[in-house]
Design an enzyme around this catalytic site. Structure first.
Site, PDB file in Angstrom:
ATOM      1  N   GLY A 206      -7.824  -3.038 -38.657  1.00 33.84           N
ATOM      2  CA  GLY A 206      -7.874  -3.760 -37.259  1.00 33.84           C
ATOM      3  C   GLY A 206      -6.662  -4.315 -37.423  1.00 33.84           C
ATOM      4  O   GLY A 206      -5.605  -4.060 -38.177  1.00 33.84           O
ATOM      5  N   ASP A 207      -6.399  -5.284 -36.233  1.00 38.05           N
ATOM      6  CA  ASP A 207      -4.997  -5.751 -35.996  1.00 38.05           C
ATOM      7  C   ASP A 207      -5.135  -7.238 -36.122  1.00 38.05           C
ATOM      8  O   ASP A 207      -6.047  -7.848 -35.422  1.00 38.05           O
ATOM      9  CB  ASP A 207      -4.657  -5.319 -34.304  1.00 38.05           C
ATOM     10  CG  ASP A 207      -3.525  -6.185 -33.809  1.00 38.05           C
ATOM     11  OD1 ASP A 207      -2.852  -6.724 -34.847  1.00 38.05           O
ATOM     12  OD2 ASP A 207      -2.892  -5.851 -32.935  1.00 38.05           O
ATOM     13  N   PHE A 208      -4.319  -7.909 -37.080  1.00 42.05           N
ATOM     14  CA  PHE A 208      -4.802  -9.109 -37.531  1.00 42.05           C
ATOM     15  C   PHE A 208      -4.250 -10.094 -36.533  1.00 42.05           C
ATOM     16  O   PHE A 208      -4.023 -11.395 -36.464  1.00 42.05           O
ATOM     17  CB  PHE A 208      -4.282  -9.474 -38.833  1.00 42.05           C
ATOM     18  CG  PHE A 208      -2.603  -9.256 -39.283  1.00 42.05           C
ATOM     19  CD1 PHE A 208      -1.749  -9.590 -38.415  1.00 42.05           C
ATOM     20  CD2 PHE A 208      -2.439  -8.968 -40.578  1.00 42.05           C
ATOM     21  CE1 PHE A 208      -0.602  -9.164 -38.685  1.00 42.05           C
ATOM     22  CE2 PHE A 208      -1.255  -8.906 -41.053  1.00 42.05           C
ATOM     23  CZ  PHE A 208      -0.107  -8.753 -40.240  1.00 42.05           C
TER      24      PHE A 208
ATOM     25  N   HIS B 214       5.091 -14.234 -44.717  1.00 39.05           N
ATOM     26  CA  HIS B 214       6.566 -14.327 -44.654  1.00 39.05           C
ATOM     27  C   HIS B 214       7.527 -13.113 -43.918  1.00 39.05           C
ATOM     28  O   HIS B 214       8.354 -13.183 -43.774  1.00 39.05           O
ATOM     29  CB  HIS B 214       6.773 -14.371 -46.143  1.00 39.05           C
ATOM     30  CG  HIS B 214       6.793 -12.929 -46.731  1.00 39.05           C
ATOM     31  ND1 HIS B 214       7.651 -12.705 -48.137  1.00 39.05           N
ATOM     32  CD2 HIS B 214       6.144 -11.833 -46.539  1.00 39.05           C
ATOM     33  CE1 HIS B 214       7.495 -11.474 -48.350  1.00 39.05           C
ATOM     34  NE2 HIS B 214       6.450 -10.711 -47.393  1.00 39.05           N
TER      35      HIS B 214
ATOM     36  N   ASP C  17      -6.548  -4.017 -43.093  1.00 39.76           N
ATOM     37  CA  ASP C  17      -5.443  -3.982 -42.703  1.00 39.76           C
ATOM     38  C   ASP C  17      -5.239  -2.812 -41.761  1.00 39.76           C
ATOM     39  O   ASP C  17      -6.307  -2.374 -41.073  1.00 39.76           O
ATOM     40  CB  ASP C  17      -4.839  -3.315 -43.949  1.00 39.76           C
ATOM     41  CG  ASP C  17      -3.191  -3.299 -43.986  1.00 39.76           C
ATOM     42  OD1 ASP C  17      -2.323  -2.801 -43.049  1.00 39.76           O
ATOM     43  OD2 ASP C  17      -2.654  -4.207 -44.752  1.00 39.76           O
TER      44      ASP C  17
HETATM   45  C1  LIG Z   1       3.880  -7.094 -47.214  1.00 39.37           C
HETATM   46  S1  LIG Z   1       2.690  -6.372 -47.098  1.00 39.37           S
HETATM   47  C2  LIG Z   1       1.599  -7.062 -47.771  1.00 39.37           C
HETATM   48  C3  LIG Z   1       0.514  -6.285 -48.256  1.00 39.37           C
HETATM   49  C4  LIG Z   1      -0.342  -7.135 -49.293  1.00 39.37           C
HETATM   50  N1  LIG Z   1      -1.200  -8.323 -48.920  1.00 39.37           N
HETATM   51  C5  LIG Z   1       0.508  -7.150 -50.763  1.00 39.37           C
HETATM   52  O1  LIG Z   1       0.463  -8.510 -51.148  1.00 39.37           O
HETATM   53  O2  LIG Z   1       0.684  -6.343 -51.219  1.00 39.37           O
HETATM   54  C6  LIG Z   1       2.169  -6.551 -45.312  1.00 39.37           C
HETATM   55  C7  LIG Z   1       0.868  -5.915 -44.901  1.00 39.37           C
HETATM   56  O3  LIG Z   1       0.659  -6.454 -43.408  1.00 39.37           O
HETATM   57  C8  LIG Z   1       0.033  -5.276 -42.849  1.00 39.37           C
HETATM   58  N2  LIG Z   1       0.031  -5.238 -41.288  1.00 39.37           N
HETATM   59  C9  LIG Z   1       1.099  -5.437 -40.614  1.00 39.37           C
HETATM   60  N3  LIG Z   1       0.707  -5.628 -39.337  1.00 39.37           N
HETATM   61  C10 LIG Z   1      -0.600  -5.673 -39.107  1.00 39.37           C
HETATM   62  C11 LIG Z   1      -1.328  -5.831 -38.083  1.00 39.37           C
HETATM   63  N4  LIG Z   1      -0.930  -5.870 -36.864  1.00 39.37           N
HETATM   64  N5  LIG Z   1      -2.837  -6.156 -38.369  1.00 39.37           N
HETATM   65  C12 LIG Z   1      -3.075  -5.699 -39.783  1.00 39.37           C
HETATM   66  N6  LIG Z   1      -2.425  -5.729 -40.809  1.00 39.37           N
HETATM   67  C13 LIG Z   1      -0.898  -5.436 -40.609  1.00 39.37           C
HETATM   68  C14 LIG Z   1       0.831  -3.963 -43.273  1.00 39.37           C
HETATM   69  O4  LIG Z   1       0.154  -2.863 -43.141  1.00 39.37           O
HETATM   70  C15 LIG Z   1       0.870  -4.514 -44.795  1.00 39.37           C
HETATM   71  O5  LIG Z   1      -0.089  -3.883 -45.500  1.00 39.37           O
END
Ligand SMILES: C[S@@+](CC[C@H](N)C(=O)[O-])C[C@H]1O[C@@H](n2cnc3c(N)ncnc32)[C@H](O)[C@@H]1O
Length: 339
Positions: free
Chosen positions: A229-231, A249, A205
């Site tokens: 990292g950045d997904f 979503h 994350d």
């Molecule tokens: C709605 S949350 C879901 C978290 C987890 N998967 C859950 O179900 O509880 C979305 C996640 O995407 C992560 N996120 C958003 N942009 C991101 C990026 N560019 N790279 C990595 N993670 C990212 C956020 O930090 C967050 O933890």
């Protein structure tokens, strides 16, 4: 004629309840913020006693609680004291299934302000959030550490509702390695590792989220690591499974394709992708996915998807859907392989 009038009166009363729906959300937020449920855990209290211990105005609080008692949240007895109910119990801090942090998150301007502009979003086809806050949701949170932390705790509250059913449903093979992409504070990964003692995992994350993870438990020792990292750019390489839960979503189809591209480039031959999200059922029946979909529209520029929409977006991202596994919660598991 008499019966038509009766129908109109009844319909109008029901519709008027919906007209005021936002008062319900605001009332739940108000009592949650003031820890009312925790105060009632020791036994029933009058609104004046509750007012004194929470700093709220007793007579006003009584009116709020009387309203909430019509929805199974608190119960007033003949002496005018309020009691916890099983539903109100879930507003307490730290109890199993607690939604306290999720209510605190959903009551923030982060949600209220764009929701008030839903009509703008539906008119323009673009989320109101970006115009109000000047950035997309997650980049905006990067500049607001306290809100980001509240979001992480709130999202973890929702995750607790669903993680166990996902972990219990999917048959992870012995010794497999899982990467939870955008895994937040690790609720799902923790449930998966706990249910599968030979599986190892990586929580992936943003840098700001990783320090808040909940993986440091004796039961999971030696079986996990966490990586920032950045997904949109890259993911940890060569795992057997890549999880994307409550991630796709949040994003438009275009952004999902960027995420899928990065995930695909991390996969080796035979790796599988597990998308964990609600799958919108056809028909007019109520389903929480249809409600959350509107939230995704106004806050994230994202969407909940039908099975056909998942098949389509995954195909565009270079995957083919192998199967869709329902769980006994809102979540389904869409299993996909590189096409
Ligand atoms: C709605 S949350 C879901 C978290 C987890 N998967 C859950 O179900 O509880 C979305 C996640 O995407 C992560 N996120 C958003 N942009 C991101 C990026 N560019 N790279 C990595 N993670 C990212 C956020 O930090 C967050 O933890």
């Amino acid at each position: 004629m008499a019966s038509a009038q009766h129908d109109t009166a009844e319909l109008s009363a029901r519709l008027s309840e919906h007209m005021n729906g936002y008062l319900y959300t605001a009332s739940l937020y108000t009592v949650t913020r003031a820890n009312v449920a925790d105060k009632l855990a020791e036994g029933p209290l009058t609104p004046m006693q509750l007012g004194e211990s929470t700093g709220l105005n007793g007579p006003h609080l009584r009116r709020l609680m009387r309203y909430l008692a019509t929805r199974e949240v608190f119960r007033e007895d003949a002496e005018g004291r309020f009691h916890l109910t099983p539903m109100a119990e879930l507003l307490r801090e730290g109890v199993p299934g607690s939604l306290r942090d999720s209510f605190l998150m959903m009551g923030e301007d982060l949600y209220w302000k764009p929701i008030a502009k839903l009509h703008e979003t539906v008119r323009s086809g673009h989320t109101a959030f970006d115009d109000i806050f000047g950035a997309q949701f997650f980049p905006y949170l990067q500049s607001q550490p306290e809100l980001a932390s509240l979001f992480n705790r709130g999202a973890a509250g929702f995750s607790r509702l669903w993680a166990q059913s996902v972990a219990d449903t999917y048959p992870f093979p012995v010794g497999s390695k899982v990467v939870d992409v955008g895994g937040g504070t690790g609720g799902l990964l923790r449930a998966v590792l706990a249910a599968n003692p030979t599986v190892t995992g990586v929580l992936y994350d943003q840098e700001s989220v990783i320090p808040e993870h909940q993986l440091d438990t004796p039961e999971l020792e030696g079986r996990w690591s966490a990586q920032a990292g950045d997904f949109f750019q890259t993911v940890p390489q060569g795992a057997d499974y890549y999880l994307l839960k409550s991630v796709l979503h949040d994003w438009s189809d275009e952004d999902c394709l960027r995420i899928l591209k990065a995930v695909r480039s991390g996969m080796r031959k035979g790796s599988k992708l597990l998308v964990v999200d609600p799958v919108i059922p056809p028909g007019n029946e109520p389903d929480a996915s249809k409600t959350i979909d509107v939230m995704m529209m106004v806050v994230h520029d994202g969407k909940e998807r039908t099975q056909g929409e998942f098949t389509d977006i995954l195909a565009k991202g270079g995957f083919k859907v192998a199967r869709v596994l329902p769980t006994d919660s809102l979540m389904s598991i869409v299993e996909a392989e590189v096409a």
